[in-house]
Design a protein around this motif. Structure first.
Motif, PDB file in Angstrom:
ATOM      1  N   MET A   1       0.855  -1.182   0.000  1.00 38.39           N
ATOM      2  CA  MET A   1       0.000   0.000   0.000  1.00 38.39           C
ATOM      3  C   MET A   1       0.901   1.245   0.000  1.00 38.39           C
ATOM      4  O   MET A   1       1.889   1.303   0.726  1.00 38.39           O
ATOM      5  N   VAL A   2       0.565   2.206  -0.845  1.00 39.61           N
ATOM      6  CA  VAL A   2       1.265   3.494  -0.825  1.00 39.61           C
ATOM      7  C   VAL A   2       0.213   4.593  -0.750  1.00 39.61           C
ATOM      8  O   VAL A   2      -0.767   4.581  -1.516  1.00 39.61           O
ATOM      9  N   ALA A   3       0.401   5.499   0.189  1.00 39.22           N
ATOM     10  CA  ALA A   3      -0.539   6.607   0.402  1.00 39.22           C
ATOM     11  C   ALA A   3      -1.978   6.099   0.509  1.00 39.22           C
ATOM     12  O   ALA A   3      -2.909   6.666  -0.057  1.00 39.22           O
ATOM     13  N   GLY A   4      -2.137   4.986   1.222  1.00 30.86           N
ATOM     14  CA  GLY A   4      -3.469   4.476   1.512  1.00 30.86           C
ATOM     15  C   GLY A   4      -4.107   3.649   0.416  1.00 30.86           C
ATOM     16  O   GLY A   4      -5.226   3.167   0.560  1.00 30.86           O
ATOM     17  N   ARG A   5      -3.392   3.441  -0.680  1.00 36.03           N
ATOM     18  CA  ARG A   5      -3.961   2.725  -1.832  1.00 36.03           C
ATOM     19  C   ARG A   5      -3.157   1.446  -2.083  1.00 36.03           C
ATOM     20  O   ARG A   5      -1.918   1.493  -2.136  1.00 36.03           O
ATOM     21  N   PHE A   6      -3.872   0.333  -2.228  1.00 35.41           N
ATOM     22  CA  PHE A   6      -3.164  -0.915  -2.538  1.00 35.41           C
ATOM     23  C   PHE A   6      -2.646  -0.876  -3.975  1.00 35.41           C
ATOM     24  O   PHE A   6      -3.413  -0.658  -4.926  1.00 35.41           O
ATOM     25  N   LEU A   7      -1.333  -1.100  -4.148  1.00 32.50           N
ATOM     26  CA  LEU A   7      -0.734  -1.164  -5.486  1.00 32.50           C
ATOM     27  C   LEU A   7      -0.483  -2.613  -5.892  1.00 32.50           C
ATOM     28  O   LEU A   7      -0.337  -2.927  -7.068  1.00 32.50           O
ATOM     29  N   MET A   8      -0.384  -3.493  -4.888  1.00 34.52           N
ATOM     30  CA  MET A   8      -0.188  -4.916  -5.182  1.00 34.52           C
ATOM     31  C   MET A   8      -0.953  -5.723  -4.142  1.00 34.52           C
ATOM     32  O   MET A   8      -0.955  -5.369  -2.961  1.00 34.52           O
TER      33      MET A   8
ATOM     34  N   GLY B   1      -1.735 -10.032  -3.258  1.00 36.80           N
ATOM     35  CA  GLY B   1      -1.472 -11.412  -3.667  1.00 36.80           C
ATOM     36  C   GLY B   1      -0.401 -11.484  -4.745  1.00 36.80           C
ATOM     37  O   GLY B   1      -0.482 -12.309  -5.645  1.00 36.80           O
ATOM     38  N   ARG B   2       0.582 -10.594  -4.683  1.00 41.43           N
ATOM     39  CA  ARG B   2       1.718 -10.475  -5.625  1.00 41.43           C
ATOM     40  C   ARG B   2       1.306 -10.012  -7.023  1.00 41.43           C
ATOM     41  O   ARG B   2       2.120 -10.025  -7.945  1.00 41.43           O
ATOM     42  N   ARG B   3       0.075  -9.584  -7.176  1.00 38.37           N
ATOM     43  CA  ARG B   3      -0.329  -9.057  -8.480  1.00 38.37           C
ATOM     44  C   ARG B   3      -0.337  -7.539  -8.419  1.00 38.37           C
ATOM     45  O   ARG B   3      -1.011  -6.939  -7.575  1.00 38.37           O
ATOM     46  N   ILE B   4       0.439  -6.916  -9.325  1.00 34.92           N
ATOM     47  CA  ILE B   4       0.482  -5.453  -9.375  1.00 34.92           C
ATOM     48  C   ILE B   4      -0.813  -4.956 -10.006  1.00 34.92           C
ATOM     49  O   ILE B   4      -1.216  -5.429 -11.071  1.00 34.92           O
ATOM     50  N   LEU B   5      -1.461  -4.017  -9.326  1.00 35.16           N
ATOM     51  CA  LEU B   5      -2.790  -3.573  -9.759  1.00 35.16           C
ATOM     52  C   LEU B   5      -2.752  -2.346 -10.661  1.00 35.16           C
ATOM     53  O   LEU B   5      -3.739  -2.026 -11.317  1.00 35.16           O
ATOM     54  N   THR B   6      -1.611  -1.656 -10.685  1.00 37.86           N
ATOM     55  CA  THR B   6      -1.578  -0.361 -11.351  1.00 37.86           C
ATOM     56  C   THR B   6      -0.680  -0.343 -12.584  1.00 37.86           C
ATOM     57  O   THR B   6      -0.403   0.712 -13.139  1.00 37.86           O
ATOM     58  N   ALA B   7      -0.167  -1.499 -12.985  1.00 32.84           N
ATOM     59  CA  ALA B   7       0.655  -1.564 -14.197  1.00 32.84           C
ATOM     60  C   ALA B   7       0.563  -2.971 -14.756  1.00 32.84           C
ATOM     61  O   ALA B   7       0.213  -3.916 -14.039  1.00 32.84           O
ATOM     62  N   ASP B   8       0.866  -3.104 -16.037  1.00 32.89           N
ATOM     63  CA  ASP B   8       0.795  -4.393 -16.706  1.00 32.89           C
ATOM     64  C   ASP B   8       2.199  -5.017 -16.711  1.00 32.89           C
ATOM     65  O   ASP B   8       3.040  -4.688 -17.547  1.00 32.89           O
ATOM     66  N   GLU B   9       2.401  -5.918 -15.777  1.00 34.75           N
ATOM     67  CA  GLU B   9       3.737  -6.496 -15.582  1.00 34.75           C
ATOM     68  C   GLU B   9       4.232  -7.213 -16.838  1.00 34.75           C
ATOM     69  O   GLU B   9       5.408  -7.114 -17.212  1.00 34.75           O
ATOM     70  N   THR B  10       3.334  -7.925 -17.511  1.00 29.60           N
ATOM     71  CA  THR B  10       3.739  -8.669 -18.709  1.00 29.60           C
ATOM     72  C   THR B  10       4.216  -7.718 -19.803  1.00 29.60           C
ATOM     73  O   THR B  10       5.249  -7.947 -20.440  1.00 29.60           O
ATOM     74  N   ALA B  11       3.477  -6.625 -19.986  1.00 27.88           N
ATOM     75  CA  ALA B  11       3.872  -5.654 -21.019  1.00 27.88           C
ATOM     76  C   ALA B  11       5.200  -4.989 -20.650  1.00 27.88           C
ATOM     77  O   ALA B  11       6.049  -4.757 -21.518  1.00 27.88           O
ATOM     78  N   VAL B  12       5.385  -4.714 -19.377  1.00 28.75           N
ATOM     79  CA  VAL B  12       6.631  -4.064 -18.941  1.00 28.75           C
ATOM     80  C   VAL B  12       7.827  -4.982 -19.217  1.00 28.75           C
ATOM     81  O   VAL B  12       8.861  -4.554 -19.731  1.00 28.75           O
TER      82      VAL B  12
END
Ligand SMILES: [Zn+2]
Length: 477
Positions: free
Chosen positions: A422-429, A431-442
């Motif tokens: 969580m950063v600044a109150g918002r979950f970014l990941m 269960g090890r899944r990043i919610l705010t970026a496409d890991e496969t595309a990166v």
């Protein structure tokens, strides 16, 4: 009537990093409202004091402040693993790769770097890079905290070729342009994203810009109330340059120039003498320590223990995937503890809890963010990580008579045990899944960009001088 908050994290092994130690709370809880921590304490108390839009059951998880990577050059993630185990790293291993890694490819490197470190629990990234389009935007988009440092140097083209000879040639006009770019960047980004993105000024090193330009950077930093983030006393090259040009070593030089103060965050300090370390701490300068990178590049353990013993604050940094090759603060914690024990021939030097403090509360203080992050305290930003204690390398979990969680996090974890962020109150990941970026595309884009770098290097006749080519031919790589 219970207070309403956004998120209530219950039943975790909470480590607040307060009180000079790790601040352990067995069956602990954290209440988060908006971007801030509303309360921290035992679960039974917080469960009655608060009701929440979302309740997270953190049983079986350690809850810690997000980790601070105090020094990294993110675009270099593209050339991981092509330049280590050789002397003269810059000239004999890196040169053709650095030339081939041009600005059009940097974003692919930054994206890889940020996601890799994020997945290892890094929530604050202190990135030192020449600014380019998309750099700050990506940090903003992913939602992590960033302390971005636009690089400023006044080196003429190919100035480094004469590193151990005469003083480098300077091109002050170019240096002033880089400072202009940095000023503009700071005006746009310092305090952006509700304060999640901030800026430091980055004169590259005391030997890489003129005294006049360095003075100007200091004036601009004061005027805009920014910190200065600089490589200082790194390697015999820099000291040789300083002695040849000015007849004085880096640290006394910076002191005479009025730059050695609490506004300066100095990274590496491999060559700092005991007296120079004392002088820096007296001036309230803080230190960046890149244990893995400096160990791999130079076989050196920087004087961080002395720096801390004098009362100074030290942050840990990964430096770059090129020089490290890992971008995990867990790696930095373990190696910082081990290297310094080996150096001192003493097992009580840099115990696990101190390494963890350097990666959290002390690191935050060293990079100037101590008031807002680094510990789990009501009122601070809600930057926190949940670590899965059910992973085999963290088992068994023991709490009495000795709690084994912190030593295992420092000596056994790699970063892959981080489950949620969580950063600044918002979950970014979660269960090890990043919610705010496409890991496969990166990962795919990074591979394509890195393949392009390799094509360019193969076309550069200088690649025939690479020190690792022999190892490649002999089947050692
Ligand atoms: Zn660096």
């Amino acid at each position: 009537m219970a207070d309403r908050v956004d998120t209530l994290i219950l039943h975790g092994d909470v480590f607040t990093m307060t009180g000079g130690g790790v601040g352990a709370i067995d069956d602990g809880a954290v209440a988060v409202d908006g971007d801030r921590i509303a309360a921290v304490g035992p679960s039974d108390r917080l469960a009655t004091e608060f009701s929440a839009a979302e309740t997270v059951d953190a049983s079986g998880f350690a809850v810690l402040p997000g980790l601070v990577d105090g020094h990294v050059h993110s675009p270099e993630a593209l050339i991981r693993g092509v330049a280590q185990d050789v002397p003269d790293y810059m000239e004999r291993a890196m040169a053709p790769f650095s030339r081939a890694l041009t600005a059009d490819l940097w974003l692919a490197g930054t994206r890889l770097n940020v996601l890799e470190s994020l997945k290892a629990g890094t929530t604050t990234h202190v990135d030192f890079t020449t600014p380019y389009d998309g750099w700050a935007e990506f940090y903003d988009e992913v939602g992590v905290r960033a302390r971005l440092t636009p690089k400023i140097n006044g080196l003429a083209p190919d100035a480094m070729a004469q590193a151990h000879g005469a003083p480098y040639r300077f091109d002050d006009a170019k240096g002033r342009r880089m400072l202009d770019v940095a000023d503009d960047f700071a005006r746009t980004w310092h305090g952006a994203a509700a304060g999640r993105i901030t800026v430091m000024l980055g004169p590259q090193a005391p030997d890489m810009l003129s005294k006049e330009l360095l003075r100007r950077v200091k004036e601009h930093a004061e005027c805009a109330d920014l910190m200065i983030h600089m490589h200082v006393a790194q390697g015999d090259r820099e000291i040789h340059q300083m002695l040849t040009r000015y007849g004085i070593r880096s640290i006394p030089f910076l002191d005479e120039l009025g730059i050695l103060d609490s506004r300066l965050y100095a990274v590496h300090l491999t060559e700092a003498t005991d007296d120079e370390v004392r002088r820096m701490v007296r001036c309230e300068t803080s230190m960046g320590l890149c244990s893995a990178s400096i160990g791999l590049l130079d076989g050196i353990v920087p004087p961080a223990v002395r720096f801390r013993n004098e009362g100074g604050a030290v942050a840990l940094g990964t430096d770059s995937a090129t020089s490290n090759n890992a971008l995990s603060l867990f790696n930095e914690m373990r190696l910082t503890a081990l290297f310094n024990k080996v150096k001192a021939r003493a097992p009580d030097v840099v115990p696990a809890w101190e390494a963890l403090r350097m990666a959290t509360v002390e690191g935050a203080r060293a990079v100037g963010l101590g008031d807002s992050i680094g510990s789990l305290v009501a009122g601070k930003q809600a930057d926190l990580i949940l670590i899965d204690l059910a992973q085999l390398n963290l088992a068994p979990v023991l709490r009495a008579p000795i709690r084994n969680i912190v030593p295992n996090l420092v000596y056994a974890a790699t970063g892959h045990e981080v489950d949620s962020i969580m950063v600044a109150g918002r979950f970014l990941m979660r269960g090890r899944r990043i919610l705010t970026a496409d890991e496969t595309a990166v990962r795919r884009d990074a591979q394509e960009a890195a393949d392009e770098v390799m094509r360019r290097v193969l076309a550069d006749p200088d690649h025939r001088k690479l020190a690792l080519l022999d190892a490649m031919r002999d089947g050692r790589l």
